[in-house]
Each structure stands twice: as structure tokens, then as C-alpha cells.
Scaffold this motif. Structure first.
Motif, PDB file in Angstrom:
ATOM      1  N   THR A 146     -17.268 -21.655  -9.876  1.00 30.93           N
ATOM      2  CA  THR A 146     -17.783 -21.672  -8.508  1.00 30.93           C
ATOM      3  C   THR A 146     -16.934 -20.797  -7.604  1.00 30.93           C
ATOM      4  OG1 THR A 146     -18.564 -23.935  -8.884  1.00 30.93           O
ATOM      5  CG2 THR A 146     -18.458 -23.173  -6.600  1.00 30.93           C
ATOM      6  N   ALA A 147     -15.627 -20.775  -7.845  1.00 29.21           N
ATOM      7  CA  ALA A 147     -14.738 -19.914  -7.054  1.00 29.21           C
ATOM      8  C   ALA A 147     -15.153 -18.455  -7.183  1.00 29.21           C
ATOM      9  CB  ALA A 147     -13.297 -20.099  -7.504  1.00 29.21           C
ATOM     10  N   TYR A 148     -15.489 -18.041  -8.386  1.00 26.39           N
ATOM     11  CA  TYR A 148     -15.929 -16.660  -8.572  1.00 26.39           C
ATOM     12  C   TYR A 148     -17.259 -16.407  -7.857  1.00 26.39           C
ATOM     13  CZ  TYR A 148     -17.603 -12.358 -10.658  1.00 26.39           C
ATOM     14  OH  TYR A 148     -18.101 -11.085 -10.833  1.00 26.39           O
ATOM     15  N   LEU A 149     -18.154 -17.371  -7.905  1.00 26.17           N
ATOM     16  CA  LEU A 149     -19.425 -17.228  -7.186  1.00 26.17           C
ATOM     17  C   LEU A 149     -19.185 -17.011  -5.693  1.00 26.17           C
ATOM     18  CD1 LEU A 149     -22.175 -19.746  -8.371  1.00 26.17           C
ATOM     19  CD2 LEU A 149     -22.221 -17.255  -8.401  1.00 26.17           C
ATOM     20  N   LEU A 150     -18.294 -17.810  -5.113  1.00 27.47           N
ATOM     21  CA  LEU A 150     -18.013 -17.678  -3.688  1.00 27.47           C
ATOM     22  C   LEU A 150     -17.343 -16.346  -3.390  1.00 27.47           C
ATOM     23  CD1 LEU A 150     -16.774 -21.319  -2.973  1.00 27.47           C
ATOM     24  CD2 LEU A 150     -18.907 -20.281  -2.177  1.00 27.47           C
ATOM     25  N   ASP A 151     -16.418 -15.916  -4.251  1.00 32.88           N
ATOM     26  CA  ASP A 151     -15.783 -14.609  -4.062  1.00 32.88           C
ATOM     27  C   ASP A 151     -16.824 -13.492  -4.145  1.00 32.88           C
ATOM     28  OD1 ASP A 151     -13.332 -15.820  -3.829  1.00 32.88           O
ATOM     29  OD2 ASP A 151     -12.579 -15.188  -5.798  1.00 32.88           O
ATOM     30  N   SER A 202      -8.853 -19.138  -3.855  1.00 33.24           N
ATOM     31  CA  SER A 202     -10.274 -19.252  -4.200  1.00 33.24           C
ATOM     32  C   SER A 202     -10.565 -20.557  -4.916  1.00 33.24           C
ATOM     33  CB  SER A 202     -10.705 -18.074  -5.071  1.00 33.24           C
ATOM     34  OG  SER A 202     -10.651 -16.863  -4.353  1.00 33.24           O
ATOM     35  N   LEU A 203      -9.654 -20.980  -5.793  1.00 34.61           N
ATOM     36  CA  LEU A 203      -9.839 -22.248  -6.500  1.00 34.61           C
ATOM     37  C   LEU A 203      -9.877 -23.418  -5.526  1.00 34.61           C
ATOM     38  CD1 LEU A 203      -7.427 -21.671  -9.516  1.00 34.61           C
ATOM     39  CD2 LEU A 203      -9.901 -21.963  -9.677  1.00 34.61           C
ATOM     40  N   SER A 204      -8.961 -23.434  -4.578  1.00 31.04           N
ATOM     41  CA  SER A 204      -8.935 -24.548  -3.626  1.00 31.04           C
ATOM     42  C   SER A 204     -10.142 -24.509  -2.699  1.00 31.04           C
ATOM     43  CB  SER A 204      -7.624 -24.544  -2.826  1.00 31.04           C
ATOM     44  OG  SER A 204      -7.478 -23.357  -2.080  1.00 31.04           O
ATOM     45  N   ARG A 205     -10.559 -23.306  -2.287  1.00 30.49           N
ATOM     46  CA  ARG A 205     -11.760 -23.210  -1.455  1.00 30.49           C
ATOM     47  C   ARG A 205     -12.977 -23.742  -2.200  1.00 30.49           C
ATOM     48  NH1 ARG A 205      -9.788 -18.085   0.594  1.00 30.49           N
ATOM     49  NH2 ARG A 205     -10.775 -17.047  -1.189  1.00 30.49           N
ATOM     50  N   ALA A 206     -13.060 -23.412  -3.492  1.00 32.74           N
ATOM     51  CA  ALA A 206     -14.214 -23.848  -4.279  1.00 32.74           C
ATOM     52  C   ALA A 206     -14.230 -25.361  -4.460  1.00 32.74           C
ATOM     53  CB  ALA A 206     -14.214 -23.153  -5.635  1.00 32.74           C
ATOM     54  N   ALA A 207     -13.065 -25.950  -4.754  1.00 30.54           N
ATOM     55  CA  ALA A 207     -13.005 -27.403  -4.918  1.00 30.54           C
ATOM     56  C   ALA A 207     -13.394 -28.103  -3.618  1.00 30.54           C
ATOM     57  CB  ALA A 207     -11.602 -27.824  -5.360  1.00 30.54           C
TER      58      ALA A 207
END
Length: 413
Positions: free
Chosen positions: A287-292, A263-268
Motif C-alpha cells: 500500500t505504501a508503494y501505491l500511495l507513493d 511511506s510505511l508509516s503513512r500507509a499503516a
């Protein structure tokens, strides 16, 4: 054990006055792509565009500006994985104070170089921030230098809280604020502002699940050492919550959640592609949490939503790996192997079959020494560029339909 140190809105107001001539308010940018996914207006608080590349200058300068002449003469010492190091070094340079910073041996090279460029003496010790902090404390005891803790001091929390005040200035009707969480200085400061000035705001702290000390600590009611520390998000890789920050987070923060490395890499990668912003993994945690959350089944967040991009100091080599990792996690890279007869034309046919389903070949590797294949066979490893999970499934199904046996991980990386 709870600290008897408190941080008030008056402390944060005073820090704001101190910082007014030193830093600039960072932009709050509306992001349409995130807003559409989340179902509410989403704004990015761009602390990655702050001086020294992160929010850390806020707390470091506030703390050091309040030192006495005698304390300034003794110099300061800090421990940091990189962002606090740069904040301390820059603040010390501006205030004319000698500084020494202990950093982990694997600290990113750009962060090391930037810290030295601001005039600090840098020594690399230990594998983690906690180990570097032990060395910094020892140096302070030996020399009388003043330890500038990365998060566990009231002045640090007050300085970081000025970010929260800016959020209210820029988005007065904010309803949800998401903040990356390591030691808790930034989250504690922002939560203090929200509870004092807009108590109905929902405040969420986000940790990397591979370095998450707060969930167990909150469950236990006191700081508990994290069981593991293995995350790309070095800026929030803190093994033990602080005595100052823990009770503030416990009492004022509504939720603490975690996100995976994928999730961290997807967000970055998302922030790079869709917001045109360079953000390090720690800075992308919220942002990673938002996307999740947008991809899950939970109730929508109440907007407007502000997600804090806490830093942008990233090694270009790590950025390359994150882009690759993020694209894989998003279903845009696919890796697998097949075994075919070792005869002319079979490789060309495999590549043609991949092209027939619109998969772009990025890498090809021949393996002839595996014990799993016969002497008249060859194993071909492929890395394909795909357009997402559904496209990956179509590629794999099409290849299996043509008789190929996929070896190893025939699923996305």
C-alpha cells in the motif's frame, strides 16, 4: 547459485486442498480512497485477518502436513521475527507436533506472547532474523528437529501461493498485484499462480528500502546480503534471498521496488483511518508503494489493482509510534523551537499566535539551560497539530512574519 527445486501450479493446487479445512479465504475489500488516488479500482487482500494474523499459516501448515510420522515425532524448529513463529506454532498445535521457535531479542511482545500461547517453546537469540535462523539450524543439527524455514522451501512457497489463487477467484479480471517482499515466499507463490493462470497480470514486489536485499541481488544475478537492516517492517526484514525463492522472483516477477520508512508509516496510518484495518508496517508495504506511485509522476497502474496486506500483528506501542510518525510524514504534526524574552506573557502570546493560524498545540517545553540562549531568554519547544504540508507552510510563514526566529528543524519532522 540457482536451486533445482521448482514450484508448480500443481503443487499450489495440492496445497490448496490441504488448507481447505484449516484456513478460510481472506476478504478482498474494495477501497474507494485508494482507488480515487490511484485512478483505478484498488482491492485490499486482507491477510491481516487470516488465522494467526498473517499469511504465514498457509506455508507453515502445508510444509508440516507433509512430514513423515518419524519427522513429526522429532519435532520442528523455526526462526522468525513473529508472523512465521505464530504460523508454525499454530500449525504444530493443530498437527500435534512439538515446536521450538527462535526469535530476535527485540521481537514484539505481542508476537512472543501469541507464539507461546499456541504452545511453542520460544527462545530469543540475536538482533535479526538471520541470527535467529543460525540458532534454529544449530538446534536442528543437534536434535534432529525439522527446520521449518520461513520462506526458502518449495512447500512453503506452494502454501503461500494459495493466496494468489484466492485473488484470482475473488477478482478474475485483476491486472496488477502488489506484494510485500522479504524472503520472497509469498511473492514467489503468488507470481507462480499468476504466470500459470493469468500470465498478463503485472506482479510487483515491494521491499523496505532500509532492508532491501532483492534489488542488489537481482542486479548481481544471485542472492546478495543486504547492506543494512534498519526498518520498522520486521516482517520483511530479511537480509538474504533464498535459493528457492530468488530464481522464482527473478524469472516471474515484473518489478521489485522499495519504499521509505516514512511511506510505511503513512500507509499503516492510511489503512487504519481510511480502511479501518490494523496492518503492521510489513503488511502495509504494498500500500505504501501505491500511495507513493499515486503522488508521483509515473504512469498509472493498470487496474483492477490488488494490494496484499500480509499481516496485522503489531505491538500497540509500535502502533502509537507509527501513528505519530505517519501523521508527521503526512504533514499533520509540526515541531520547532523559538527563543523569546523570559518574561510574563510571551508564552501566552506565542500560543495565541499559533491559534490564530488554526494550529493546535499538542506539547510545550521550556528550555532554559541551552548555551545558545542568554540568561534573560527562554527557548520554547512546540509540537503542533496541522492539516497538511500547505497548512504547515502557512503556520511557519505567519510566525516568521510576527518576528519569531525558528530554531533547529523549522521544517516538518
Amino acid at each position: 547459485m540457482d536451486s533445482d527445486v521448482t514450484v508448480t501450479i500443481a503443487d499450489i493446487r495440492a496445497a490448496r486442498e490441504v488448507l481447505s479445512k484449516v484456513i478460510r479465504p481472506t476478504p478482498l475489500k474494495f477501497n474507494r480512497a485508494l482507488s480515487e488516488r490511484v485512478g483505478a479500482d484498488v482491492f485490499l487482500k486482507c491477510e491481516n485477518l487470516q488465522r494467526a494474523g498473517s499469511f504465514k499459516i498457509r506455508g507453515a501448515y502445508t510444509r508440516m502436513s507433509r512430514l513423515s510420522p518419524q519427522e513429526r515425532a522429532a519435532g520442528v524448529v523455526a526462526a522468525s521475527a513473529g508472523n512465521h513463529a505464530q504460523g508454525v506454532a499454530l500449525a504444530a498445535q493443530m498437527l500435534g507436533i512439538a515446536s521450538k521457535v527462535y526469535m530476535p531479542v527485540r521481537a514484539p511482545m505481542p508476537k512472543l506472547a501469541a507464539t507461546r500461547a499456541y504452545g511453542a517453546e520460544v527462545e530469543q537469540v540475536g538482533e535479526t532474523l538471520d541470527e535467529s535462523l543460525v540458532a534454529a539450524r544449530a538446534w536442528a543439527d543437534e536434535t534432529g528437529a525439522i527446520l521449518i524455514h520461513p520462506f526458502d522451501h518449495a512447500d512453503i512457497v506452494a502454501g503461500q501461493g494459495t493466496c494468489g489463487w484466492e485473488i484470482l477467484d475473488q477478482c478474475p479480471d485483476v491486472r496488477t498485484v502488489l506484494v510485500g517482499l522479504g524472503g520472497g515466499g509469498l511473492l514467489a507463490g503468488i507470481a507462480t499462480v499468476m504466470r500459470a493462470l493469468k500470465p498478463d497480470v503485472h506482479v510487483i514486489g515491494v521491499q523496505a528500502e532500509q532492508a532491501a536485499a532483492y534489488p542488489d541481488s537481482l542486479a548481481a544475478g544471485h542472492p546478495v546480503q543486504a547492506a543494512r537492516m534498519a526498518t520498522m517492517a520486521d516482517g520483511i526484514a530479511v537480509g538474504l534471498p533464498g535459493d528457492v525463492t530468488f530464481p522464482i522472483v527473478r524469472d516471474l516477477v515484473d518489478e521489485v521496488v522499495t519504499v521509505s520508512e516514512a511511506s510505511l508509516s503513512r500507509a499503516a496510518l492510511f489503512l487504519l483511518e481510511r480502511a479501518k484495518l490494523v496492518v503492521e508496517p510489513a503488511g502495509a508495504a504494498a500500500t505504501a508503494y501505491l500511495l507513493d506511485r499515486a503522488a508521483g509522476d509515473g504512469p498509472p497502474l493498470e487496474g483492477p489493482v490488488v494490494t496484499v496486506l500480509s499481516g496485522g500483528n503489531i505491538d500497540p506501542l509500535l502502533m502509537l509510534r507509527i501513528i505519530r510518525h505517519g501523521m508527521t510524514a503526512a504533514g499533520r504534526y509540526l515541531q520547532f523551537s523559538v527563543v523569546v524574552p523570559d518574561s510574563p506573557g510571551n508564552l501566552a502570546q506565542l500560543l495565541t499566535d499559533c491559534a490564530s493560524v488554526d494550529a493546535n498545540v499538542l506539547d510545550v517545553e521550556h528550555l532554559r539551560t541551552s548555551a545558545e540562549i542568554r540568561v534573560d531568554q527562554v527557548e520554547i519547544g512546540l509540537v503542533l497539530e496541522t492539516r497538511g504540508p500547505e497548512h504547515q507552510s502557512r503556520v511557519l510563514e505567519a510566525l516568521r512574519a510576527k518576528g519569531y526566529v525558528l530554531l533547529g528543524t523549522d521544517q516538518p519532522l
